[in-house]
Scaffold this motif. Sequence first.
Motif, PDB file in Angstrom:
ATOM      1  N   LYS A   1     -40.775 -11.470  -8.296  1.00 53.41           N
ATOM      2  CA  LYS A   1     -41.486 -10.535  -7.786  1.00 53.41           C
ATOM      3  C   LYS A   1     -41.706  -9.219  -8.674  1.00 53.41           C
TER       4      LYS A   1
ATOM      5  N   VAL B   1     -46.513  -2.892  -3.280  1.00 49.52           N
ATOM      6  CA  VAL B   1     -45.980  -3.118  -4.468  1.00 49.52           C
ATOM      7  C   VAL B   1     -45.428  -1.727  -4.841  1.00 49.52           C
TER       8      VAL B   1
ATOM      9  N   ASN C   1     -46.956 -14.225 -11.245  1.00 52.51           N
ATOM     10  CA  ASN C   1     -46.397 -13.510  -9.972  1.00 52.51           C
ATOM     11  C   ASN C   1     -47.833 -12.862  -9.549  1.00 52.51           C
TER      12      ASN C   1
ATOM     13  N   TYR D   1     -42.888  -5.912  -3.984  1.00 51.29           N
ATOM     14  CA  TYR D   1     -42.879  -6.280  -5.383  1.00 51.29           C
ATOM     15  C   TYR D   1     -42.689  -5.004  -6.086  1.00 51.29           C
TER      16      TYR D   1
END
Length: 290
Positions: free
Chosen positions: A247, A198, A283, A221
């Motif tokens: 995402k 992330v 998500n 992401y």
Amino acid sequence: MNIDEIIAIDFHTHAEEPCTCARDDGYYEFQQDFAKYFKNPAGHNMLPTIEETAAYYRDRKIACVLFPVDAERETGFRRYENEEVAQLAADNSDIIIPFASIDPAKGRLGAREARRLVRDFGVRGFKFHPTMQGFYPNDRSAYVLYEAIAEEGAISLFHTGQTGVGAGSRGGMNMRLKYSNPMYLDDVAADFPDMPIVMAHPSFPWQEEALSVATHKPNVYIDMSGWSPKYFPKILIQYANSILKDKMLFGSDWPVITPDRWLKDFDTIGIKDEVKPKILKENAVRLLGL
């Protein structure tokens, strides 16, 4: 955690107050500069405990990913004990999802800690702050820690872009913005294709680099924390509404930005109605395996 009752998941919140130890000399001055940058009049006087954070989120039916930041090597401020944060998160498991933080400079010792935290304390991911921790994310010396995280099935979350930490302080507290260019994560994503990554924040001044990495690498992401959405670059909103709608993750950067403020401004930036549930909750549910 009752996912059906939760209305959103904040993927980026900080454990800001010590649990059982006093803060180091200079820490409150550091927090004052931080508060000034984010125009938070409370400053260090209103930093929430983990219990207070849990109560705030529980009242709003918002779950949160909570983590400390291990930057003691670079800042001189002792870190939180990851175990302590995880235990307090476990006491509030109806609302808090525990992440941890380990300076990659700790090498194999850090890798052993990561495995133990996942196996024995239920930690779901690890927060990295390249600028505060003083390392390039694609430095091979960090890979022993990434290997442990990947093998344990955990998530890696990296600060990207300019940081408010140190902003306005003399020499920026000696922190180097160059470490947080998101393009360095392209190497990490290629070398660890099964580890979810992330990228935190709109990645100023490298927003397009971040979007290119997230578009190209399936395991990458973006959490949209650290800025009020009314300041988001147009291209970030464009990609959130289209190519990267599956995402993008809601994140506030609590306590410097509150979910109340973030969500209010999020409603004004033109995100499609069918996309909002994905960003706010769906998500994150999928990424966390909830």
